[in-house]
Design a protein around this motif. Structure first.
Motif, PDB file in Angstrom:
ATOM      1  N   GLY A  37       0.825  -1.207   0.000  1.00 64.47           N
ATOM      2  CA  GLY A  37       0.000   0.000   0.000  1.00 64.47           C
ATOM      3  C   GLY A  37       0.853   1.249   0.000  1.00 64.47           C
ATOM      4  O   GLY A  37       0.749   2.088   0.906  1.00 64.47           O
TER       5      GLY A  37
ATOM      6  N   GLU B 140      -0.763   4.775   0.216  1.00 61.74           N
ATOM      7  CA  GLU B 140      -1.321   5.036   1.536  1.00 61.74           C
ATOM      8  C   GLU B 140      -0.210   5.439   2.509  1.00 61.74           C
ATOM      9  O   GLU B 140      -0.390   6.330   3.347  1.00 61.74           O
ATOM     10  CB  GLU B 140      -2.041   3.783   2.051  1.00 61.74           C
ATOM     11  CG  GLU B 140      -2.749   3.966   3.378  1.00 61.74           C
ATOM     12  CD  GLU B 140      -3.861   5.006   3.342  1.00 61.74           C
ATOM     13  OE1 GLU B 140      -4.078   5.659   4.381  1.00 61.74           O
ATOM     14  OE2 GLU B 140      -4.492   5.177   2.286  1.00 61.74           O
ATOM     15  N   LYS B 141       0.952   4.785   2.374  1.00 62.19           N
ATOM     16  CA  LYS B 141       2.075   5.125   3.250  1.00 62.19           C
ATOM     17  C   LYS B 141       2.625   6.511   2.932  1.00 62.19           C
ATOM     18  O   LYS B 141       3.012   7.265   3.832  1.00 62.19           O
ATOM     19  CB  LYS B 141       3.168   4.066   3.133  1.00 62.19           C
ATOM     20  CG  LYS B 141       2.827   2.787   3.896  1.00 62.19           C
ATOM     21  CD  LYS B 141       3.938   1.781   3.852  1.00 62.19           C
ATOM     22  CE  LYS B 141       3.682   0.657   4.862  1.00 62.19           C
ATOM     23  NZ  LYS B 141       2.403  -0.009   4.716  1.00 62.19           N
TER      24      LYS B 141
ATOM     25  N   LYS C 258       0.880   8.984   1.823  1.00 58.08           N
ATOM     26  CA  LYS C 258      -0.111   9.906   2.390  1.00 58.08           C
ATOM     27  C   LYS C 258       0.101  10.056   3.892  1.00 58.08           C
ATOM     28  O   LYS C 258       0.052  11.170   4.427  1.00 58.08           O
ATOM     29  CB  LYS C 258      -1.513   9.374   2.102  1.00 58.08           C
ATOM     30  CG  LYS C 258      -2.634  10.252   2.664  1.00 58.08           C
ATOM     31  CD  LYS C 258      -4.002   9.624   2.396  1.00 58.08           C
ATOM     32  CE  LYS C 258      -5.106  10.450   3.035  1.00 58.08           C
ATOM     33  NZ  LYS C 258      -6.438   9.809   2.866  1.00 58.08           N
ATOM     34  N   LYS C 259       0.373   8.941   4.571  1.00 56.53           N
ATOM     35  CA  LYS C 259       0.601   8.976   6.010  1.00 56.53           C
ATOM     36  C   LYS C 259       1.865   9.769   6.344  1.00 56.53           C
ATOM     37  O   LYS C 259       1.912  10.508   7.330  1.00 56.53           O
ATOM     38  CB  LYS C 259       0.721   7.541   6.535  1.00 56.53           C
ATOM     39  CG  LYS C 259       0.726   7.440   8.056  1.00 56.53           C
ATOM     40  CD  LYS C 259      -0.594   7.873   8.661  1.00 56.53           C
ATOM     41  CE  LYS C 259      -0.598   7.702  10.161  1.00 56.53           C
ATOM     42  NZ  LYS C 259      -1.817   8.233  10.786  1.00 56.53           N
TER      43      LYS C 259
END
Length: 336
Positions: free
Chosen positions: A16, A19-20, A22-23
């Motif tokens: 992902g 997603e990482k 974005k984090k």
């Protein structure tokens, strides 16, 4: 080459990566706020989380770069390492570990075997770049160790080590009797995650703890401290008793004892959960004295064999010097 590309593509999907990223952006924005360091512990945890996400993304980007440039050998090595991370699915797998070794049947032989395992595993920890502290230690009367408990600090320490839990069997010519007879000895390894109350959902009330301070002792019963720095805690609701005695200050030993108590309470909850699962699935075995996982034979031939995965090697010296990767990697693939 196509197989390698396909494996990389699957890895990127499962990790992902977007997603990482974005984090990472969210954590970077949060870390710029003026009050970010007001809660120092929370801020430090967030920075560790940020560094972890950044490392994962960097590794994936390096893997993709090597694929583009045709560095198949380097890409394959990095891919194999990253694929193992996919097996760390438990919320505790990233945790530090509480790692204990207890001598079993075999008297002095078993205590010597416990000390051999301690040496083997600490060499493995050092090769991984993990730090460790001895929380509690009970020496054998003549040689070796009756038991020893360690705190192992390193990313994925629990996830990496959890399948090492169980009984380890040694067969060798005995160095402790004049007839030099073949001897079989047993020791049990216990692996628990270092659990915080908020993560583990474990509440320990002050009234539930009986506290005792005493003088820590060394080999032969010698008092190595003039004051009572060692700590014994009894958790009244469960009856669990833990000790810590290796640090110079009572406060440090009490902190370590609480870590060990939390881990033991987590283990009880986890055992209950797995028993419930076993009613549906079947097949769960407690990693206790009845469940031998690995055999180390030094006579009449030389072989280390994992009885669950079938992995074996004749290079016993390397294994006892901490070369455990082949066993642990196959455990992660087969048992996770």
């Amino acid at each position: 080459m196509e197989d390698l590309k396909e494996r990389v593509s699957k890895l990127v999907d499962r990790v992902g990566i977007e997603e990482k990223r974005k984090k990472i952006r969210e954590l970077e924005v949060e870390s710029m706020k003026p009050d970010f360091w007001d809660d120092h512990q929370n801020a430090a945890d967030k920075m560790k989380e940020l560094a972890s996400f950044q490392k994962e993304v960097e590794d994936i980007e390096l893997l993709q770069l090597w694929m583009e440039e045709g560095e198949q050998g380097e890409a394959e090595k990095l891919l194999k390492r990253l694929e193992l991370l996919l097996f760390f699915s438990s919320p505790y797998d990233k945790s530090n570990a509480i790692f204990a070794i207890h001598s079993g049947q075999g008297g002095t032989e078993a205590m010597d075997w416990t000390e051999m395992l301690f040496r083997m595993y600490t060499r493995y920890f050092e090769k991984r770049g993990w730090a460790y502290d001895i929380l509690d230690e009970t020496p054998g009367e003549e040689a070796g160790l009756k038991s020893i408990t360690l705190s192992v600090v390193g990313k994925y320490a629990f996830g990496t080590l959890k399948h090492e839990a169980g009984v380890h069997r040694l067969v060798r010519l005995s160095p402790f009797n004049s007839d030099n007879l073949r001897q079989t000895s047993f020791a049990m390894v216990e692996v628990l995650p270092e659990v915080t109350q908020d993560v583990g959902g474990i509440e320990i009330k002050d009234d539930d703890i009986e506290f005792e301070a005493y003088r820590s002792g060394g080999h032969g019963g010698q008092n190595v401290n003039k004051v009572s720095t060692a700590v014994r805690l009894r958790h009244k609701p469960s009856g669990i008793v833990v000790t810590a005695q290796t640090q110079r200050y009572q406060g440090q030993n009490r902190e370590f004892a609480m870590k060990l108590l939390k881990a033991k309470l987590w283990a009880i909850k986890e055992e209950e959960r797995k028993k419930e699962e076993a009613k549906l699935k079947g097949g769960y075995k407690t990693p206790g004295w009845g469940n031998q996982i690995r055999s180390y034979v030094l006579h009449p031939y030389r072989m280390v064999k994992d009885l669950r995965t079938g992995v074996e090697t004749g290079n016993t010296d390397a294994v006892l010097n901490g070369e455990l990767d082949q066993f642990i990697e196959e455990e992660l693939r087969s048992l996770s």
